[in-house]
Design an enzyme around this catalytic site. Structure first.
Site, PDB file in Angstrom:
ATOM      1  N   GLU A 112       0.821  -1.212   0.000  1.00  0.00           N
ATOM      2  CA  GLU A 112       0.000   0.000   0.000  1.00  0.00           C
ATOM      3  C   GLU A 112       0.858   1.266   0.000  1.00  0.00           C
ATOM      4  OE1 GLU A 112      -2.642  -0.642   3.362  1.00  0.00           O
ATOM      5  OE2 GLU A 112      -4.030  -1.735   2.065  1.00  0.00           O
ATOM      6  N   ASP A 148      -8.407  -8.809   4.390  1.00  0.00           N
ATOM      7  CA  ASP A 148      -8.107  -7.680   5.273  1.00  0.00           C
ATOM      8  C   ASP A 148      -9.099  -7.578   6.433  1.00  0.00           C
ATOM      9  OD1 ASP A 148      -6.988  -5.442   6.285  1.00  0.00           O
ATOM     10  OD2 ASP A 148      -7.433  -4.135   4.602  1.00  0.00           O
ATOM     11  N   GLU A 170     -12.060  -1.789  12.736  1.00  0.00           N
ATOM     12  CA  GLU A 170     -12.142  -1.134  11.424  1.00  0.00           C
ATOM     13  C   GLU A 170     -13.326  -1.637  10.598  1.00  0.00           C
ATOM     14  OE1 GLU A 170      -8.609  -1.580   9.049  1.00  0.00           O
ATOM     15  OE2 GLU A 170      -9.499  -0.549   7.323  1.00  0.00           O
TER      16      GLU A 170
HETATM   17  O1  GCW Z   1      -6.854  -2.782   7.062  1.00  0.00           O
HETATM   18  C1  GCW Z   1      -6.023  -1.952   6.305  1.00  0.00           C
HETATM   19  C2  GCW Z   1      -6.274  -0.571   6.772  1.00  0.00           C
HETATM   20  C3  GCW Z   1      -5.080   0.353   6.700  1.00  0.00           C
HETATM   21  C4  GCW Z   1      -3.871  -0.366   7.307  1.00  0.00           C
HETATM   22  C5  GCW Z   1      -3.613  -1.638   6.524  1.00  0.00           C
HETATM   23  C6  GCW Z   1      -2.486  -2.454   7.096  1.00  0.00           C
HETATM   24  C7  GCW Z   1      -2.065   0.532   8.570  1.00  0.00           C
HETATM   25  O2  GCW Z   1      -7.342  -0.045   6.035  1.00  0.00           O
HETATM   26  O3  GCW Z   1      -5.407   1.542   7.349  1.00  0.00           O
HETATM   27  O4  GCW Z   1      -2.737   0.459   7.355  1.00  0.00           O
HETATM   28  O5  GCW Z   1      -4.742  -2.459   6.534  1.00  0.00           O
HETATM   29  O6  GCW Z   1      -2.783  -3.410   7.798  1.00  0.00           O
HETATM   30  O7  GCW Z   1      -1.332  -2.156   6.849  1.00  0.00           O
END
Ligand code: GCW
Length: 693
Positions: A294, A373, A401
């Site tokens: 990312e 995720d 989240e």
């Molecule tokens: O779940 C996602 C989140 C990001 C996060 C990423 C990760 C810290 O939306 O905000 O970044 O995973 O785990 O690296």
């Protein structure tokens, strides 16, 4: 997902407020009353024995007991004994004889855990019948050597993400205005946090976000005195501190022209930087790294792989006994949604499984529990089964989240218990908890049962006076530590411990909390994204429903709904082949429509709307009914909580009551959006006749 300018986002973190007072959470005064009324002897020396002694002194002073010396009779003896080694460096034994309870440990840390064990049982620890049915007496040791919380805290407030990325409980406990906190009040709160964590069994924290900004990259250098202050607060409770670092630090902090892991100047830079950290924090734990993920920098920039990258840092840490936690969350976040052959779920296994055997001993590969995720429902990541010669830790998300953002009641102990108990090789094989604890299957070249690591969670705390925004979300923090220590503990039992410690032994309150919370994860699942498909959330904030929000995006998170059906074909036969990343029997179980568990059906298969689930309902009707009933349950929850007024502190009652109202509103929105979407796409009517809005 990270802060990406092109990514539309709603409001995320609450404003960073600092509360001068805070909830005692699961350690209110009364939690130590049973111990505090006794005559207690503490034997041993060292800093953590000192912590035990101070806890005992405070509790006995408060509750009328006494600290007694060697000769005097005692109700409770807490002793570090050189010969008490049957339970390893973190464990302890508890025996009862002639009316007194004796806790023995080989180390101060073990003794501190023994103290919390006695606290947890309250009066039952001292009962003549041995506290039956509680298992007060015996030998206790953690199943997982690593029990770590990662904080996604920024030093400066990020314009999109706020101060704590995916934080729903205010600002950072550790940082303020671009600096590490100092001053007695701020550090006192960090110490109070350390004490709470210690009582759950957590033994490591990483204090800053894995998305490392320019200010945070300098925690390694000019902010080291601040890091040392935090480490000191945690040290008092036996918790080691870690930092997240940027793979590009040799360039951005060190001014070198490259961060290539094979470049000797880069290696020297990391060695020197790491030596400086250890000079400031002698018991520093090590680094956490999000690389090539990312937008974070990583070894791919120089044509190197992730073993090269991880070993670079591991070799800088090794002389000091440190560990690098290298995250496996590596995938293409610039995907074309029309390309059905790229499957984000496959990515971590594709990247990492071929590297098994190449990581140094002090590398831990940190793998999110699912391949996508942190969704409400995902299969367990097959990477965990694929790396017998690598130390693997499973990463859970305590911060909510995707599970209600600490506005919804969603007890996650249930999900974690399922993940930790999942058995890749079938019912007789080892569980995930076994594999990450180094008790995996014996395999050639991998030692007896693989290598030991443990469990990591992304923390859900902030500066909020209740620590977690939603007071009931404290249960998730508590259960995280307890399940990491003992993955066999039933999630309801962990909830029970938390409820009794926090609210006292009021059976009506505890029963009501079980009713509200035991099933709350499933209730949340029942009104949000169905049958394992995930990601029907508002892009960016991930708060609330948006069925197609991520459908035509770059993130690789699709459900592929159309007029004929829904779901992702991840089979070997006709799909992306993801099911083939599992060992037998799961690869066959997931591959077949007949055996794939209903709750994961749409994760593995694209099916017609009128496909019949194993439960007998069609997919469309299942979605209609469960969303309807899930919302209805949130209405009941409001009434159940209302009945507790006067039995729990008013401020807690008010806060939870307000959030339940929001939960009901949000559940209604989810219900209506998902039901309407399915009806519009499929044209299949709801046979129960509930209104489609
Ligand atoms: O779940 C996602 C989140 C990001 C996060 C990423 C990760 C810290 O939306 O905000 O970044 O995973 O785990 O690296």
């Amino acid at each position: 997902m990270t802060g990406d300018a092109a990514d539309a986002r709603g409001p995320i973190a609450a404003s960073p407020t600092w509360s001068p007072t805070w909830s005692p959470a699961w350690l209110p005064d009364g939690a130590l009353a049973a111990l505090g009324r006794r005559r207690v002897r503490v034997a041993g020396s060292g800093p953590l024995v000192g912590t035990v002694r101070a806890e005992v002194a405070a509790a006995t002073a408060r509750w009328g007991g006494a600290v007694v010396d060697d000769e005097a009779p005692a109700d409770l003896i807490l002793a570090v004994a050189a010969d008490a080694r049957p339970v390893g460096p973190e464990g302890f034994t508890v025996e009862r004889s002639a009316g007194s309870l004796t806790v023995r440990a080989a180390t101060g840390y073990g003794l501190l855990q023994g103290l919390w064990h006695v606290v947890r049982y309250g009066e039952a620890a001292f009962a003549a019948d041995g506290g039956a049915p509680a298992r007060v007496v015996g030998a206790f040791a953690p199943a997982e050597p690593i029990r770590m919380l990662d904080h996604w805290d920024n030093m400066v407030v990020h314009p999109v993400m706020g101060q704590v990325e995916r934080g729903y409980a205010g600002g950072s406990l550790f940082f303020s205005d671009g600096r590490v906190r100092d001053g007695a009040a701020d550090l006192g709160r960090v110490r109070a946090y350390a004490r709470l964590l210690s009582a759950t069994g957590v033994n490591a924290v990483a204090v800053n976000n894995v998305n490392v900004g320019p200010t945070e990259a300098r925690l390694l250098t000019e902010h080291l005195p601040g890091v040392a202050r935090l480490a000191e607060a945690f040290r008092a409770y036996g918790i080691r501190l870690y930092l997240s670092v940027s793979f590009a630090a040799p360039m951005t902090v060190g001014g070198l022209p490259t961060a290539d892991p094979l470049d000797p100047a880069v290696q020297r830079w990391w060695s020197a930087a790491t030596a400086a950290v250890y000079a400031a924090v002698p018991d520093f734990g090590g680094y956490v790294v999000k690389a090539d993920s990312e937008g974070q920098p990583g070894p791919f920039a120089n044509g190197r792989d992730h073993a090269d990258g991880a070993n670079l840092l591991a070799r800088a840490l090794a002389p000091h006994g440190g560990t690098v936690f290298w995250r496996a969350f590596v995938y293409d976040h610039r995907q074309d949604w029309r390309d059905r052959s790229t499957d984000r779920a496959r990515a971590a296994h594709d990247h990492f499984a071929p590297l098994d055997g190449r990581f140094d001993e002090n590398v831990v590969l940190q793998v999110k529990f699912g391949p996508m995720d942190f969704q409400t429902r995902e299969p367990v990541s097959p990477v965990i089964a694929a790396m017998p010669r690598t130390r693997v830790a499973v990463e859970l998300q305590v911060t909510q989240e995707y599970t209600g953002q600490q506005k919804h009641v969603c007890y996650l102990g249930t999900q974690w218990s399922e993940v930790l108990g999942f058995r890749f090789w079938g019912a007789d094989g080892p569980s995930v908890a076994d594999v990450v604890g180094g008790r995996g299957p014996a395999r050639a070249g991998a030692g007896a049962g693989g290598r030991a690591a443990g469990v990591v969670g992304v923390s859900n705390v902030g500066t909020d006076e209740h620590w977690t925004g939603h007071p009931l979300a404290q249960a998730n923090l508590y259960a995280f530590g307890r399940l990491a220590w003992d993955p066999g503990l039933a999630p309801e039992a962990a909830l029970d411990e938390w409820a009794r410690l926090t609210f006292g032994d009021d059976d009506a309150v505890v029963a009501a909390l079980h009713r509200l919370m035991d099933d709350s994860g499933r209730v949340y699942e029942s009104y949000t994204a169905p049958l394992g498909v995930g990601f029907m959330v508002t892009p960016g904030s991930h708060d609330g429903p948006s069925v197609d929000g991520y459908e035509y995006s770059q993130w690789g998170t699709y459900h592929f709904a159309d007029r004929d059906g829904i779901g992702v074909d991840r089979t070997l036969a006709t799909g992306t082949g993801y099911a083939g990343q599992y060992p037998s029997p799961w690869r066959e179980t997931y591959e077949s429509l007949e055996t794939c568990p209903d709750e994961l059906l749409l994760f593995f298969h694209h099916v017609p709307w009128e496909h019949r689930l194993r439960s007998g309902a069609t997919v469309a009707q299942h979605v209609y009914d469960s969303r309807w009933d899930g919302h209805a349950r949130t209405v009941e929850m409001i009434a159940e909580w209302a009945a507790l007024r006067g039995r729990v502190p008013d401020d807690v009652h008010d806060r939870v009551a307000a959030r339940l109202v929001e939960q009901e509103r949000s559940a209604r929105e989810w219900r209506d959006q998902v039901r309407t979407y399915v009806y519009r796409k499929s044209g299949v009517p709801d046979s129960r006749g509930n209104p489609i809005c």
